[in-house]
Design a protein around this motif. Sequence first.
Motif, short mmCIF file in Angstrom:
data_model
loop_
_atom_site.label_atom_id
_atom_site.label_comp_id
_atom_site.label_asym_id
_atom_site.label_seq_id
_atom_site.Cartn_x
_atom_site.Cartn_y
_atom_site.Cartn_z
N ARG A 1 45.06 34.08 27.06
CA ARG A 1 45.81 34.98 26.17
C ARG A 1 45.79 36.42 26.68
O ARG A 1 46.79 37.14 26.56
N ASP A 2 44.69 36.82 27.27
CA ASP A 2 44.65 38.17 27.85
C ASP A 2 45.59 38.27 29.06
O ASP A 2 46.31 39.26 29.21
N ILE A 3 45.58 37.25 29.90
CA ILE A 3 46.43 37.26 31.10
C ILE A 3 47.90 37.30 30.71
O ILE A 3 48.72 37.94 31.38
N ALA A 4 48.26 36.62 29.62
CA ALA A 4 49.66 36.55 29.19
C ALA A 4 50.24 37.93 28.92
O ALA A 4 51.46 38.11 28.99
N ARG A 5 49.40 38.89 28.61
CA ARG A 5 49.88 40.22 28.25
C ARG A 5 49.72 41.24 29.37
O ARG A 5 49.85 42.43 29.16
N ASP A 6 49.46 40.74 30.57
CA ASP A 6 49.25 41.62 31.72
C ASP A 6 50.27 41.26 32.80
O ASP A 6 50.09 40.28 33.53
N THR A 7 51.33 42.02 32.89
CA THR A 7 52.42 41.72 33.83
C THR A 7 52.09 42.09 35.28
O THR A 7 52.94 41.97 36.15
N ARG A 8 50.85 42.51 35.53
CA ARG A 8 50.43 42.80 36.90
C ARG A 8 49.27 41.90 37.34
O ARG A 8 48.85 41.96 38.49
N GLY A 9 48.74 41.09 36.44
CA GLY A 9 47.66 40.19 36.80
C GLY A 9 46.35 40.86 37.11
O GLY A 9 45.50 40.31 37.82
N ARG A 10 46.13 42.08 36.57
CA ARG A 10 44.92 42.86 36.89
C ARG A 10 43.77 42.64 35.90
O ARG A 10 42.69 43.20 36.09
N THR A 11 44.01 41.87 34.84
CA THR A 11 42.97 41.64 33.84
C THR A 11 41.73 41.02 34.48
O THR A 11 41.82 40.03 35.22
N GLU A 12 40.57 41.60 34.20
CA GLU A 12 39.30 41.05 34.70
C GLU A 12 38.87 39.88 33.82
O GLU A 12 38.70 40.02 32.61
N ILE A 13 38.71 38.73 34.44
CA ILE A 13 38.35 37.52 33.70
C ILE A 13 36.85 37.25 33.90
O ILE A 13 36.41 37.04 35.03
N PRO A 14 36.07 37.23 32.83
CA PRO A 14 34.64 36.93 32.96
C PRO A 14 34.40 35.50 33.44
O PRO A 14 35.09 34.58 33.02
N ARG B 1 54.13 33.20 47.38
CA ARG B 1 53.61 34.38 48.07
C ARG B 1 54.39 35.64 47.69
O ARG B 1 53.80 36.70 47.44
N ARG B 2 55.71 35.53 47.63
CA ARG B 2 56.52 36.70 47.25
C ARG B 2 56.23 37.16 45.83
O ARG B 2 56.22 38.36 45.54
N MET B 3 55.96 36.20 44.95
CA MET B 3 55.64 36.57 43.57
C MET B 3 54.29 37.29 43.50
O MET B 3 54.13 38.28 42.78
N LEU B 4 53.31 36.82 44.25
CA LEU B 4 52.00 37.49 44.25
C LEU B 4 52.11 38.89 44.86
O LEU B 4 51.46 39.83 44.39
N THR B 5 52.92 39.04 45.89
CA THR B 5 53.13 40.37 46.49
C THR B 5 53.78 41.31 45.47
O THR B 5 53.41 42.49 45.38
N ALA B 6 54.73 40.78 44.70
CA ALA B 6 55.38 41.59 43.67
C ALA B 6 54.39 42.02 42.60
O ALA B 6 54.39 43.16 42.13
N LEU B 7 53.54 41.10 42.18
CA LEU B 7 52.52 41.44 41.17
C LEU B 7 51.58 42.52 41.69
O LEU B 7 51.19 43.44 40.96
N ASP B 8 51.22 42.41 42.95
CA ASP B 8 50.29 43.37 43.53
C ASP B 8 50.92 44.76 43.65
O ASP B 8 50.28 45.78 43.37
N SER B 9 52.19 44.81 44.05
CA SER B 9 52.84 46.10 44.29
C SER B 9 53.50 46.69 43.05
O SER B 9 53.73 47.90 42.97
#
Length: 481
Positions: free
Chosen positions: A265-278, A325-333
Amino acid sequence: MIESAAGALTRRIMGVETEYGISCTLPEGGRMIPDELARQMFRPVVEEHASSNIFTSSAARLYLDVGSHPEWATAECRSITQLLNHERAGDRAIDELAVRVERELGPGARVYVFKNNVDSIGNSYGCHENYLVRRELSLKKLGLALVPFLITRQLIAGAGKIYRPFPGSPSERYGTGFCVSQRADHVWEGVSSATTRSRPMINTRDEPHADSERFRRLHVIVGDSSMAEPTFALKIGSVLLVLEMIEAGFPLPEVELANDISAIRDIARDTRGRTEIPLTDGGTITALELQERYCSAAEKWLEIRDPAEGGTPPEELTRIVDLWRRMLTALDSGDFRAVDTEIDWVIKHKLISRYRERLGIELGDPKLAQIDLTYHDIRPGRGLYSTLVDRGLIARWTTDDAIAAAVGTPPQDTRAALRGRFLDHARTVGAPVTVDWMRLRVNRPEPQVVQLGDPFAATDPRVDELIAYMDAHATDYRPTP
């Protein structure tokens, strides 16, 4: 030690079950309740087959599910594009039922079919994925490797939606915002035998629809329905590759999340994938980092993968990993231009953001909610998705001709070919038959049954004998004058 990557490791049967939301507006502002609409949509099916649960000429299952949701379960498929074609054939079949009702109701009536996963009052309906796996592969091993992947897969293949909290819901604390996934708030466990009471990400009910000594069915119920064809391909293809690596003993990320449900649920609200998951070991990892590990493993796997005959071609899997790979690059940038015609939630987020800026309205405005919903209207020429495809703003993966062929023709390289051939012949001679995923039965004059335990077998002399039996008794099936 890595097992040979040939043979059964790269042979896969796959299927998708899609539930649709329905709505109907009548002239002068009236509405038809979903229960009544569903019955009217399925009336011609019941009139012809005396049931609202049938197998079609494409060997798919069409039925009316609980909650007034039409559902289409594809026939058994061997490759990603084949599965996509048969899933889209379901859109056409359901829309045909809707169009028929519109004609019956007359001018001004509009029947809407939505391929989404949440209605306006927070009820959820699913898109379930099925993957055939070897019986000796333990569910515990599958769960440990797959659950972290599925929790983060929404970043690369979610449908996206505007989230408005419902009072008392577990996700009320998030407030109004954009989610990358529609199903993330509606699962409650990682692995379980339940489906509705406490929806898990992986359902463990032992129902293989195949020889139970050789196979088990991996039933994934956490994914969103996909509108964009490349999103569908990535959603299915990424799981396909992860399963192959698990079965081959290929190195994959070894992580265990401390709280699966909180994480999804936390990840769903993070459009950059930066949420720290314990993690259970006390550390943390971001969703983007975890997906990066899976994608890197898939890239290495493709270098040594020895494909079996049939199945998804290597060049198609290369396309899958390229999009991944292109999607992960987009999330990162944070620059999504390289994927903004291919990934549903990215397409929708871009669209909603533009309307929001143009109209100067808040995210919770009903106008944006309507845009969100209209994206999932499956009617060609009416739905927002269809309009965007026609304008070249959403990329294709398959063709209209291939989808049209799948409407009435089953896959020819799986058990579905036998089911389709049997059904077509029974309808030609008028024979009373009963069919399910594994069994073909001629009901009279004397019951004749064939059980098909191998979903890879597209030919079977026993089915030839069943068809010959129907021919021999064709006169028995003719109506009495």
